[in-house]
Design a protein around this motif. Structure first.
Motif, PDB file in Angstrom:
ATOM      1  N   GLN A 234      54.742 -13.356 -37.861  1.00 61.83           N
ATOM      2  CA  GLN A 234      53.186 -13.919 -38.041  1.00 61.83           C
ATOM      3  C   GLN A 234      52.421 -12.725 -38.739  1.00 61.83           C
ATOM      4  OE1 GLN A 234      52.255 -15.291 -34.181  1.00 61.83           O
ATOM      5  NE2 GLN A 234      53.127 -17.323 -34.493  1.00 61.83           N
ATOM      6  N   ALA A 235      52.652 -11.483 -38.250  1.00 62.16           N
ATOM      7  CA  ALA A 235      51.895 -10.477 -38.842  1.00 62.16           C
ATOM      8  C   ALA A 235      52.269 -10.033 -40.289  1.00 62.16           C
ATOM      9  CB  ALA A 235      52.343  -9.217 -37.982  1.00 62.16           C
ATOM     10  N   THR A 236      53.612 -10.214 -40.570  1.00 59.13           N
ATOM     11  CA  THR A 236      54.108  -9.909 -41.859  1.00 59.13           C
ATOM     12  C   THR A 236      53.528 -11.019 -42.722  1.00 59.13           C
ATOM     13  OG1 THR A 236      56.122  -9.245 -41.164  1.00 59.13           O
ATOM     14  CG2 THR A 236      55.871  -9.966 -43.404  1.00 59.13           C
ATOM     15  N   LEU A 237      53.663 -12.278 -42.352  1.00 61.20           N
ATOM     16  CA  LEU A 237      52.878 -13.687 -42.908  1.00 61.20           C
ATOM     17  C   LEU A 237      51.547 -13.592 -43.296  1.00 61.20           C
ATOM     18  CD1 LEU A 237      53.493 -16.413 -44.074  1.00 61.20           C
ATOM     19  CD2 LEU A 237      53.001 -17.365 -41.978  1.00 61.20           C
ATOM     20  N   TYR A 238      50.758 -12.832 -41.972  1.00 64.70           N
ATOM     21  CA  TYR A 238      49.331 -12.793 -42.243  1.00 64.70           C
ATOM     22  C   TYR A 238      48.937 -11.647 -43.470  1.00 64.70           C
ATOM     23  CZ  TYR A 238      44.615 -11.369 -41.090  1.00 64.70           C
ATOM     24  OH  TYR A 238      43.186 -11.205 -41.066  1.00 64.70           O
ATOM     25  N   ASP A 239      49.872 -10.485 -43.312  1.00 60.89           N
ATOM     26  CA  ASP A 239      49.688  -9.357 -44.442  1.00 60.89           C
ATOM     27  C   ASP A 239      49.915  -9.946 -45.686  1.00 60.89           C
ATOM     28  OD1 ASP A 239      49.011  -7.582 -42.427  1.00 60.89           O
ATOM     29  OD2 ASP A 239      50.852  -7.087 -42.059  1.00 60.89           O
ATOM     30  N   ALA A 240      50.891 -10.885 -45.725  1.00 58.51           N
ATOM     31  CA  ALA A 240      51.286 -11.383 -47.112  1.00 58.51           C
ATOM     32  C   ALA A 240      50.256 -12.293 -47.558  1.00 58.51           C
ATOM     33  CB  ALA A 240      52.595 -12.139 -46.993  1.00 58.51           C
ATOM     34  N   GLU A 241      49.550 -12.843 -47.141  1.00 59.32           N
ATOM     35  CA  GLU A 241      48.485 -14.043 -47.275  1.00 59.32           C
ATOM     36  C   GLU A 241      47.036 -13.603 -47.011  1.00 59.32           C
ATOM     37  OE1 GLU A 241      49.046 -17.330 -44.927  1.00 59.32           O
ATOM     38  OE2 GLU A 241      51.138 -17.897 -45.795  1.00 59.32           O
ATOM     39  N   THR A 242      46.664 -12.421 -46.555  1.00 58.54           N
ATOM     40  CA  THR A 242      45.277 -12.149 -46.345  1.00 58.54           C
ATOM     41  C   THR A 242      44.936 -10.608 -47.118  1.00 58.54           C
ATOM     42  OG1 THR A 242      45.549 -11.168 -44.235  1.00 58.54           O
ATOM     43  CG2 THR A 242      44.862 -13.434 -44.411  1.00 58.54           C
ATOM     44  N   ASP A 243      43.690 -10.541 -47.477  1.00 59.84           N
ATOM     45  CA  ASP A 243      43.346  -9.160 -48.052  1.00 59.84           C
ATOM     46  C   ASP A 243      43.096  -8.275 -46.904  1.00 59.84           C
ATOM     47  OD1 ASP A 243      41.939  -7.644 -50.288  1.00 59.84           O
ATOM     48  OD2 ASP A 243      40.418  -7.730 -48.971  1.00 59.84           O
ATOM     49  N   ARG A 251      44.441 -13.986 -53.758  1.00 58.46           N
ATOM     50  CA  ARG A 251      44.219 -14.822 -54.906  1.00 58.46           C
ATOM     51  C   ARG A 251      45.393 -15.769 -54.920  1.00 58.46           C
ATOM     52  NH1 ARG A 251      43.291 -12.214 -60.506  1.00 58.46           N
ATOM     53  NH2 ARG A 251      45.340 -11.275 -59.930  1.00 58.46           N
ATOM     54  N   LYS A 252      46.488 -15.462 -54.605  1.00 57.01           N
ATOM     55  CA  LYS A 252      47.691 -16.211 -55.054  1.00 57.01           C
ATOM     56  C   LYS A 252      47.906 -17.407 -53.936  1.00 57.01           C
ATOM     57  CE  LYS A 252      50.807 -13.127 -52.202  1.00 57.01           C
ATOM     58  NZ  LYS A 252      52.390 -12.338 -52.075  1.00 57.01           N
ATOM     59  N   ILE A 253      47.243 -17.282 -52.583  1.00 55.64           N
ATOM     60  CA  ILE A 253      47.482 -18.250 -51.969  1.00 55.64           C
ATOM     61  C   ILE A 253      46.425 -19.424 -52.247  1.00 55.64           C
ATOM     62  CG2 ILE A 253      46.899 -18.486 -49.578  1.00 55.64           C
ATOM     63  CD1 ILE A 253      49.505 -16.799 -50.150  1.00 55.64           C
ATOM     64  N   PRO A 312      39.708 -22.960 -48.577  1.00 57.20           N
ATOM     65  CA  PRO A 312      40.304 -21.807 -49.302  1.00 57.20           C
ATOM     66  C   PRO A 312      39.155 -20.657 -49.765  1.00 57.20           C
ATOM     67  CG  PRO A 312      41.453 -23.770 -49.893  1.00 57.20           C
ATOM     68  CD  PRO A 312      40.159 -24.077 -49.211  1.00 57.20           C
ATOM     69  N   VAL A 313      39.046 -19.605 -49.040  1.00 54.16           N
ATOM     70  CA  VAL A 313      38.042 -18.402 -49.552  1.00 54.16           C
ATOM     71  C   VAL A 313      38.850 -17.311 -49.916  1.00 54.16           C
ATOM     72  CG1 VAL A 313      36.109 -17.433 -49.058  1.00 54.16           C
ATOM     73  CG2 VAL A 313      36.358 -19.560 -48.312  1.00 54.16           C
ATOM     74  N   ALA A 314      38.773 -16.783 -51.009  1.00 50.55           N
ATOM     75  CA  ALA A 314      39.648 -15.463 -51.499  1.00 50.55           C
ATOM     76  C   ALA A 314      38.911 -14.499 -51.792  1.00 50.55           C
ATOM     77  CB  ALA A 314      40.738 -16.012 -52.189  1.00 50.55           C
ATOM     78  N   ARG A 315      39.352 -13.215 -51.836  1.00 48.52           N
ATOM     79  CA  ARG A 315      38.722 -12.107 -52.504  1.00 48.52           C
ATOM     80  C   ARG A 315      39.701 -12.048 -53.789  1.00 48.52           C
ATOM     81  NH1 ARG A 315      39.339  -5.672 -51.075  1.00 48.52           N
ATOM     82  NH2 ARG A 315      38.004  -4.982 -53.054  1.00 48.52           N
TER      83      ARG A 315
END
Length: 401
Positions: A234-243, A251-253, A312-315
């Motif tokens: 979950q931590a890896t997934l969070y790092d992969a999806e969040t700024d 942006r890719k998410i 969906p809100v992204a940097r």
């Protein structure tokens, strides 16, 4: 009364373990069923022994005294045999190599049960005299020997298992010696036969608690490892999806989510916002990048709180942000943009430093059921953003498709 108290304590321990085994779902496994049956048999044997002590030397309870001793002698070899099978199931022992031994123990168990059934009609082996006292013949010493041998075999099988630690092996050997000591004591002072069964029951209970707790500990360790693995994932997934800085989506998410929703059947309109902080470069140049990071974090918090949860809100990069509204009308979009300009204008403080924050917004709106790709919608929103910047900043522009 000491023996009654010991039996009561044993029943309480067995009942606690039984409730724990049933609530934890361990009975779903083969060894779990053996564990549950062993606990039930142990409780029956201890309860019968308790009644035996309470009825001793009371002629009016002679029938009950005979019945509980019958139960004790029936449960004894069955419990020992079940314990043997429980250890095999727990240790995953090779049953083919032990088939002859298993058959021999099963046949002997059947012999003891048959002897007890025959004794109902002739009282050849044990019974109750006219004074209400229990008596039995020396032949039943053989059943105690059988009981002890089965426990000892199960203990030896456990000791031969390489996966067991030295601490567990020492515990098993110590527990197996208890009924052996009681057996010698009975041979020396015949007539104290109940002492043997107390020791046998206690020994057996301790042995399969030790073996079972080892199994439970292994399952708990696996559960801990699984939990840690899940948390790491979950931590890896969070790092992969969040700024990393703002905690907003990458942006890719956002692009992936927007493409999926735009490709699906839509009965409502969609919109994309492109947002850029006004004169953000001046903040970095005048106050340093630390203050710039504080501004980005503060604005990201405002942005995330402004939209409904799940939007969906992204940097998008640097001081640019992107929002995809999957369900909105053109009127709702204009109302949101007007409120956003006021909401996104605020003062960010960092110690003695104060910075006035403002933003320019460009939005593109596509009506329901109109086919469009994410890239086309994004390009229109990006052009609208530049229109806002060129017209003096701190305003919004909308491209209606």
């Amino acid at each position: 009364m000491i023996n009654v108290a010991l039996d009561a304590m044993g029943i309480a321990v067995s009942m606690t373990l039984l409730v724990g085994a049933l609530l934890s779902g361990q009975k779903q496994e083969r060894r779990g069923w053996f564990f549950v049956l062993l606990l039930i048999l142990t409780m029956v044997q201890q309860a019968s022994d308790m009644v035996n002590w309470l009825c001793e030397a009371k002629p009016e309870w002679s029938t009950l005294l005979f019945a509980v001793n019958f139960v004790i002698f029936i449960c004894g070899p069955i419990t020992a045999l079940f314990f043997y099978h429980y250890v095999l199931a727990t240790l995953n022992a090779n049953l083919q190599r032990l088939r002859w031994l298993t058959r021999l123990l099963t046949v002997l168990c059947a012999v003891w049960i048959l002897m007890n059934v025959i004794n109902i009609f002739n009282n050849m082996f044990y019974g109750v005299d006219s004074n209400g006292s229990y008596y039995r013949g020396p032949i039943y010493l053989l059943e105690h020997v059988y009981h002890f041998i089965v426990i000892l075999l199960a203990a030896v099988l456990s000791l031969l298992n390489r996966k067991l630690s030295l601490r567990h092996k020492f515990a098993l050997l110590t527990y197996a010696l208890l009924p052996f000591a009681a057996l010698l004591f009975q041979v020396q002072f015949y007539g104290l036969s109940s002492l043997t069964y107390c020791a046998l029951t206690l020994s057996m209970l301790l042995i399969y608690i030790t073996v079972h707790l080892r199994s439970v500990a292994r399952l708990e360790q696996q559960g801990v490892e699984l939990k840690l693995t899940r948390q790491a994932y979950q931590a890896t997934l969070y790092d992969a999806e969040t700024d990393d800085l703002t905690g907003l989506l990458k942006r890719k998410i956002l692009v992936r989510e927007a493409e999926k929703r735009l490709a699906a059947d839509r009965d409502t309109g969609c919109a994309i916002w492109m947002i850029d902080l006004d004169r953000f470069k001046d903040v970095n140049d005048q106050f340093g990048h630390s203050m710039g990071d504080q501004v980005l974090i503060a604005f990201s918090n405002k942005l995330a709180a402004f939209f409904p949860e799940g939007t969906p809100v992204a940097r998008y990069g640097g001081d640019e942000f992107c929002v995809f509204q999957p369900q909105t009308t053109l009127e709702e979009l204009y109302n949101s943009l007007q409120h956003a300009l006021a909401e996104f204008g605020f003062i960010c403080e960092n110690g003695s430093k104060q910075v006035q924050i403002a933003a320019s917004i460009g939005a593109a709106y596509v009506p329901p059921e109109q086919a469009i790709s994410y890239q086309e919608l994004f390009d229109h929103a990006d052009k609208a953003l530049y229109t806002s910047k060129n017209n003096g900043r701190r305003q919004y522009s909308v491209k209606e498709l």
